[in-house]
Design an enzyme around this catalytic site. Structure first.
Site, short mmCIF file in Angstrom:
data_model
loop_
_atom_site.label_atom_id
_atom_site.label_comp_id
_atom_site.label_asym_id
_atom_site.label_seq_id
_atom_site.Cartn_x
_atom_site.Cartn_y
_atom_site.Cartn_z
N ASN A 9 -15.93 -72.22 45.97
CA ASN A 9 -16.06 -70.67 47.08
C ASN A 9 -14.71 -69.68 47.56
O ASN A 9 -15.05 -70.65 48.56
CB ASN A 9 -17.18 -70.25 47.42
CG ASN A 9 -17.21 -69.18 47.53
OD1 ASN A 9 -16.64 -67.95 47.13
ND2 ASN A 9 -18.99 -69.21 48.88
N TRP A 10 -13.72 -69.65 46.33
CA TRP A 10 -12.95 -69.51 47.06
C TRP A 10 -12.93 -67.69 48.22
O TRP A 10 -11.97 -67.54 48.59
CB TRP A 10 -11.72 -68.35 46.06
CG TRP A 10 -10.92 -69.85 44.78
CD1 TRP A 10 -11.43 -71.14 45.24
CD2 TRP A 10 -10.38 -69.45 43.80
NE1 TRP A 10 -10.73 -71.69 43.88
CE2 TRP A 10 -9.68 -70.77 43.77
CE3 TRP A 10 -9.93 -68.50 43.72
CZ2 TRP A 10 -8.86 -71.05 42.32
CZ3 TRP A 10 -8.85 -68.79 42.70
CH2 TRP A 10 -8.38 -70.20 41.96
N LYS A 11 -14.04 -67.85 48.06
CA LYS A 11 -14.88 -65.98 48.92
C LYS A 11 -13.20 -65.00 48.55
O LYS A 11 -12.51 -65.11 47.67
CB LYS A 11 -14.32 -66.59 50.09
CG LYS A 11 -15.35 -67.43 50.28
CD LYS A 11 -16.21 -67.75 51.90
CE LYS A 11 -17.15 -69.27 51.97
NZ LYS A 11 -17.81 -69.12 53.28
N HIS A 95 -25.58 -66.00 48.70
CA HIS A 95 -24.49 -66.67 49.56
C HIS A 95 -24.99 -65.99 50.97
O HIS A 95 -25.57 -65.05 50.47
CB HIS A 95 -22.92 -66.30 48.60
CG HIS A 95 -22.38 -67.36 49.85
ND1 HIS A 95 -21.69 -67.29 51.76
CD2 HIS A 95 -22.26 -68.80 50.13
CE1 HIS A 95 -21.45 -67.91 52.08
NE2 HIS A 95 -21.24 -69.25 50.74
N GLU A 97 -23.23 -65.43 53.07
CA GLU A 97 -22.59 -63.99 53.11
C GLU A 97 -23.00 -63.02 52.78
O GLU A 97 -22.91 -61.76 53.15
CB GLU A 97 -21.57 -64.81 53.22
CG GLU A 97 -20.58 -65.29 54.55
CD GLU A 97 -18.87 -66.55 53.45
OE1 GLU A 97 -18.65 -65.54 52.81
OE2 GLU A 97 -18.59 -67.39 53.79
N GLU A 167 -26.99 -74.31 52.07
CA GLU A 167 -26.38 -74.28 52.68
C GLU A 167 -26.47 -73.18 54.10
O GLU A 167 -26.50 -72.37 54.72
CB GLU A 167 -25.41 -72.65 51.85
CG GLU A 167 -24.33 -73.49 51.06
CD GLU A 167 -22.91 -73.02 50.73
OE1 GLU A 167 -21.93 -73.46 49.97
OE2 GLU A 167 -22.70 -71.32 51.06
N GLY A 173 -17.51 -72.09 57.67
CA GLY A 173 -16.74 -71.97 57.92
C GLY A 173 -16.88 -71.94 59.53
O GLY A 173 -15.43 -71.31 60.38
N SER A 212 -18.46 -76.46 55.87
CA SER A 212 -17.82 -77.11 56.41
C SER A 212 -17.48 -78.94 55.65
O SER A 212 -17.58 -79.76 56.72
CB SER A 212 -17.97 -77.22 58.10
OG SER A 212 -17.83 -76.39 58.76
N GLY A 233 -15.97 -74.16 50.75
CA GLY A 233 -15.19 -72.81 50.86
C GLY A 233 -14.24 -73.02 51.35
O GLY A 233 -12.52 -73.59 50.51
N GLY A 234 -13.48 -72.99 52.72
CA GLY A 234 -12.27 -73.25 52.96
C GLY A 234 -11.28 -74.21 52.62
O GLY A 234 -10.32 -74.28 51.93
#
Ligand code: 13P
Length: 251
Positions: A9-11, A95, A97, A167, A173, A212, A233-234
């Site tokens: 998930n590149w966000k 998600h 977010e 999640e 994050g 994470s 994510g990251g």
């Protein structure tokens, strides 16, 4: 054997140049593995680039959101049919977010899930509790409520070729991942809850862990029996890390 998947998930990250480098590296580095799929979920404007780069490769792609509507006067929204035109297989829905920053409630998320299915997309339905909810002992209630909203809007059969992602919000994050046992406990709970409606379907649903995930913790997370891969994510923005995480998901 149920399908395993590692999805990035590149966000809201990337650029044409950075994406081109990342996609080239992923195409070169991700090896065919029995029962394991790979995907990247890119920002909307880059889906054309991603589709061009990944067509014919072993990597699928998707979006990070989708409208609950099929078309109409919904400024700023993107429909499932539009995503299909760019070859998307997946759409992330719900998600944390989107839920937390953009006020998407359970019923909106459920409507998005149904719209994604209607368009022939595979939703990646995200569920998970906040730190306060976990500390109050509400984790199972929260994921049940989030899941039940979708089950109220869609037939249980709609979950058959969907993907769930557990999640925990406190792990996203933050560098603080759920322990493998914490993830396993919630994944098993989710599977059992689906199993109450359809046991065979529940046994086959792919449940990803997200929060994470890094190359150093992926092997032990992915070794848990009900963890079928990850939503990353990251670490999905660094080719080397994402490739290492994907390698850890092989059986
Ligand atoms: P991080 O891997 O950066 O914690 O993000 C997880 C996530 O939100 C994936 O959807």
């Amino acid at each position: 054997m149920r399908a395993r998947l590692v999805a990035g998930n590149w966000k809201m990250h990337g650029s044409l140049a950075a994406n081109a480098r990342l996609l080239d590296a992923l195409k070169a580095g991700l090896e065919q593995a029995e029962g394991l799929g790979y995907a990247v979920c890119a920002p909307f404007p880059y889906l054309a680039q991603v589709s061009q780069a990944l067509s014919g490769s072993r990597i699928a792609w998707g979006a990070q959101n989708v409208s609950e509507h099929d078309s109409g006067a919904y400024t700023g929204e993107v429909s499932g049919a539009m995503l299909k035109e760019f070859g998307c297989r997946f759409a992330i829905v719900g998600h944390s977010e989107r839920r937390g920053l953009y006020g998407e409630g359970d019923s909106t998320v459920a409507a998005k899930f149904v719209a994604a299915r209607r368009a022939g997309l595979m939703p990646i339905l995200c569920i998970g509790e906040t730190l306060e909810q976990r500390e109050r002992g509400e984790t199972e209630n929260v994921v049940s409520r989030q899941l039940d909203a979708v089950l109220a809007a869609a037939e249980i059969a709609a979950l058959a070729d969907a993907v769930l992602a557990y999640e925990p919000v406190w792990a996203i994050g933050t560098g603080r991942n759920a322990t493998p046992q914490q993830a396993q406990d919630v994944h098993a709970f989710i599977r059992a809850r689906l199993g109450a409606s359809d046991r065979a379907l529940a046994a086959n649903v792919t449940i990803l862990y997200g929060g994470s995930v890094k190359p150093n913790n992926a092997p032990e997370l992915f070794a848990m029996p009900d963890v079928d891969g990850g939503l990353i994510g990251g670490a999905s923005l660094a080719a080397k890390d994402f490739i290492a995480i994907c390698a850890a998901a092989r059986r």
